[in-house]
Scaffold this motif. Structure first.
Motif, PDB file in Angstrom:
ATOM      1  N   ILE A 173      -9.763 -76.899  17.132  1.00 55.07           N
ATOM      2  CA  ILE A 173      -8.423 -76.314  17.259  1.00 55.07           C
ATOM      3  C   ILE A 173      -7.823 -76.659  18.618  1.00 55.07           C
ATOM      4  CG2 ILE A 173      -7.187 -74.121  17.466  1.00 55.07           C
ATOM      5  CD1 ILE A 173      -9.119 -73.030  15.308  1.00 55.07           C
ATOM      6  N   LEU A 174      -8.629 -76.541  19.677  1.00 57.35           N
ATOM      7  CA  LEU A 174      -8.132 -76.891  21.016  1.00 57.35           C
ATOM      8  C   LEU A 174      -7.793 -78.371  21.123  1.00 57.35           C
ATOM      9  CD1 LEU A 174     -10.485 -74.793  23.335  1.00 57.35           C
ATOM     10  CD2 LEU A 174      -8.083 -74.374  22.787  1.00 57.35           C
ATOM     11  N   GLY A 175      -8.435 -79.214  20.329  1.00 57.53           N
ATOM     12  CA  GLY A 175      -8.094 -80.632  20.310  1.00 57.53           C
ATOM     13  C   GLY A 175      -6.791 -80.905  19.585  1.00 57.53           C
ATOM     14  N   GLY A 176      -6.493 -80.119  18.553  1.00 59.49           N
ATOM     15  CA  GLY A 176      -5.267 -80.336  17.789  1.00 59.49           C
ATOM     16  C   GLY A 176      -4.010 -79.907  18.516  1.00 59.49           C
ATOM     17  N   VAL A 177      -4.129 -78.918  19.382  1.00 53.66           N
ATOM     18  CA  VAL A 177      -2.939 -78.391  20.072  1.00 53.66           C
ATOM     19  C   VAL A 177      -2.285 -79.432  20.986  1.00 53.66           C
ATOM     20  CG1 VAL A 177      -2.156 -76.659  21.735  1.00 53.66           C
ATOM     21  CG2 VAL A 177      -3.621 -75.987  19.836  1.00 53.66           C
TER      22      VAL A 177
ATOM     23  N   TYR B  45       1.379 -81.158  20.512  1.00 51.36           N
ATOM     24  CA  TYR B  45       2.367 -80.639  21.463  1.00 51.36           C
ATOM     25  C   TYR B  45       3.021 -81.723  22.319  1.00 51.36           C
ATOM     26  CZ  TYR B  45       4.280 -78.187  25.481  1.00 51.36           C
ATOM     27  OH  TYR B  45       5.098 -77.744  26.473  1.00 51.36           O
ATOM     28  N   PHE B  46       2.233 -82.617  22.887  1.00 51.72           N
ATOM     29  CA  PHE B  46       2.766 -83.556  23.885  1.00 51.72           C
ATOM     30  C   PHE B  46       3.912 -84.443  23.385  1.00 51.72           C
ATOM     31  CE2 PHE B  46      -1.362 -83.134  26.384  1.00 51.72           C
ATOM     32  CZ  PHE B  46      -0.789 -82.303  27.311  1.00 51.72           C
TER      33      PHE B  46
ATOM     34  N   LEU C 217      12.211 -84.548  31.405  1.00 52.11           N
ATOM     35  CA  LEU C 217      11.255 -85.592  31.051  1.00 52.11           C
ATOM     36  C   LEU C 217      10.728 -85.303  29.656  1.00 52.11           C
ATOM     37  CD1 LEU C 217       9.532 -88.021  32.044  1.00 52.11           C
ATOM     38  CD2 LEU C 217       7.853 -86.335  32.768  1.00 52.11           C
ATOM     39  N   THR C 218      10.988 -86.227  28.723  1.00 49.93           N
ATOM     40  CA  THR C 218      10.510 -86.035  27.357  1.00 49.93           C
ATOM     41  C   THR C 218       9.441 -87.065  27.047  1.00 49.93           C
ATOM     42  OG1 THR C 218      12.209 -87.476  26.458  1.00 49.93           O
ATOM     43  CG2 THR C 218      12.712 -85.126  26.538  1.00 49.93           C
ATOM     44  N   MET C 219       8.485 -86.658  26.235  1.00 51.33           N
ATOM     45  CA  MET C 219       7.382 -87.526  25.853  1.00 51.33           C
ATOM     46  C   MET C 219       7.539 -88.011  24.420  1.00 51.33           C
ATOM     47  SD  MET C 219       5.617 -87.341  28.583  1.00 51.33           S
ATOM     48  CE  MET C 219       3.988 -87.874  28.224  1.00 51.33           C
TER      49      MET C 219
ATOM     50  N   ASN D 141      -0.016 -90.669  21.898  1.00 49.42           N
ATOM     51  CA  ASN D 141      -0.122 -90.685  23.361  1.00 49.42           C
ATOM     52  C   ASN D 141      -1.567 -90.692  23.847  1.00 49.42           C
ATOM     53  OD1 ASN D 141       2.660 -90.633  23.651  1.00 49.42           O
ATOM     54  ND2 ASN D 141       2.714 -88.399  23.627  1.00 49.42           N
ATOM     55  N   ILE D 142      -2.306 -91.651  23.403  1.00 48.52           N
ATOM     56  CA  ILE D 142      -3.724 -91.797  23.762  1.00 48.52           C
ATOM     57  C   ILE D 142      -4.482 -90.498  23.464  1.00 48.52           C
ATOM     58  CG2 ILE D 142      -5.364 -92.633  25.474  1.00 48.52           C
ATOM     59  CD1 ILE D 142      -2.969 -93.703  27.016  1.00 48.52           C
ATOM     60  N   GLY D 143      -4.271 -89.983  22.262  1.00 52.73           N
ATOM     61  CA  GLY D 143      -4.995 -88.788  21.834  1.00 52.73           C
ATOM     62  C   GLY D 143      -4.653 -87.559  22.632  1.00 52.73           C
ATOM     63  N   GLY D 144      -3.388 -87.336  22.888  1.00 60.34           N
ATOM     64  CA  GLY D 144      -3.005 -86.181  23.707  1.00 60.34           C
ATOM     65  C   GLY D 144      -3.531 -86.319  25.111  1.00 60.34           C
ATOM     66  N   PHE D 145      -3.343 -87.525  25.675  1.00 59.97           N
ATOM     67  CA  PHE D 145      -3.824 -87.858  27.021  1.00 59.97           C
ATOM     68  C   PHE D 145      -5.314 -87.596  27.166  1.00 59.97           C
ATOM     69  CE2 PHE D 145       0.704 -86.841  27.763  1.00 59.97           C
ATOM     70  CZ  PHE D 145       1.105 -88.132  28.029  1.00 59.97           C
ATOM     71  N   LEU D 146      -6.067 -87.994  26.176  1.00 58.39           N
ATOM     72  CA  LEU D 146      -7.532 -87.889  26.097  1.00 58.39           C
ATOM     73  C   LEU D 146      -8.044 -86.450  26.032  1.00 58.39           C
ATOM     74  CD1 LEU D 146      -8.761 -90.725  28.474  1.00 58.39           C
ATOM     75  CD2 LEU D 146      -8.625 -90.743  25.988  1.00 58.39           C
ATOM     76  N   ILE D 147      -7.222 -85.477  26.311  1.00 61.23           N
ATOM     77  CA  ILE D 147      -7.666 -84.087  26.250  1.00 61.23           C
ATOM     78  C   ILE D 147      -7.934 -83.697  24.799  1.00 61.23           C
ATOM     79  CG2 ILE D 147      -7.016 -81.687  26.717  1.00 61.23           C
ATOM     80  CD1 ILE D 147      -5.220 -82.814  28.965  1.00 61.23           C
ATOM     81  N   GLY D 148      -6.942 -83.879  23.954  1.00 60.88           N
ATOM     82  CA  GLY D 148      -7.093 -83.547  22.538  1.00 60.88           C
ATOM     83  C   GLY D 148      -8.147 -84.395  21.863  1.00 60.88           C
TER      84      GLY D 148
END
Length: 194
Positions: free
Chosen positions: A36-40, A44-45, A57-59, A107-114
């Motif tokens: 779940i924390l990976g999907g957010v 979102y980004f 600034l929009t992504m 976006n590179i998997g939510g900036f690698l976090i997700g």
């Protein structure tokens, strides 16, 4: 407090904490939470708008819809791990695949976090196995007991006074048969009465 004061039962918080701990122990809780924390962040980004003073600034990317779908699917798979434990292997494999796809789409998997959260959650879901019920002996031994199997030393019998009882050698009658129903056999160079 006097001796006649009744003992109060555990508080509401303690009971809720114990119920949550029991609920959490019967399912791949951490796998679902990490998924779940990976999907957010993956969802979102691409839709986030950051404001730095007067500058916005929009992504947003052309693959924003794909990111939203991957993020929502990862959240759904995390909830599935919690509430449908039988599908944990499918949900884990699907989470790993979606995490890998998010590298390219979002976006590179939510900036690698997700990506890392979803990958780790999927791996935990695939490797999770339900625990054995109390009293069932699986691969683990109860404390105080040694290994079972060939070459294991059997515990020494003890009398009522907790003193070891000396071993008794088996005996046989003169005709070669066991005496009084006691059977002797040679095993690993020693005698065992059975």
């Amino acid at each position: 407090m006097s001796a006649e004061t009744p003992v109060q039962s555990a508080g509401t918080f303690t009971r809720l904490r114990r119920r949550f701990r029991d609920w959490r122990g019967g399912r791949p809780f951490w796998a679902g939470l990490f998924t779940i924390l990976g999907g957010v962040p993956i969802a979102y980004f691409p839709y986030a708008t950051l404001k730095l003073g007067t500058m916005s600034l929009t992504m947003a990317t052309t693959a924003g819809a794909g990111s939203l779908i991957i993020g929502v699917l990862l959240i759904t798979l995390g909830l599935t791990m919690w509430f449908q434990q039988a599908t944990r292997v499918f949900a884990g494999v699907a989470s790993i695949i979606l995490a890998l796809v998010s590298l390219v789409v979002s976006n590179i998997g939510g900036f690698l976090i997700g990506f890392l959260f979803a990958l780790f959650g999927g791996a935990l879901a695939v490797s999770w196995a339900p625990g054995k019920a109390d009293g069932a002996e699986g691969g683990r031994h109860k404390s105080g007991r040694g290994p079972a199997g060939e070459g294991a030393v059997e515990p020494t019998p003890q009398s009522a006074d907790d003193e070891p009882v000396p071993p008794q050698a088996p005996y046989e009658t003169g005709d070669g048969g066991p005496a009084d129903g006691v059977r002797s056999e040679v095993r690993n160079g020693g005698y065992r009465v059975g």
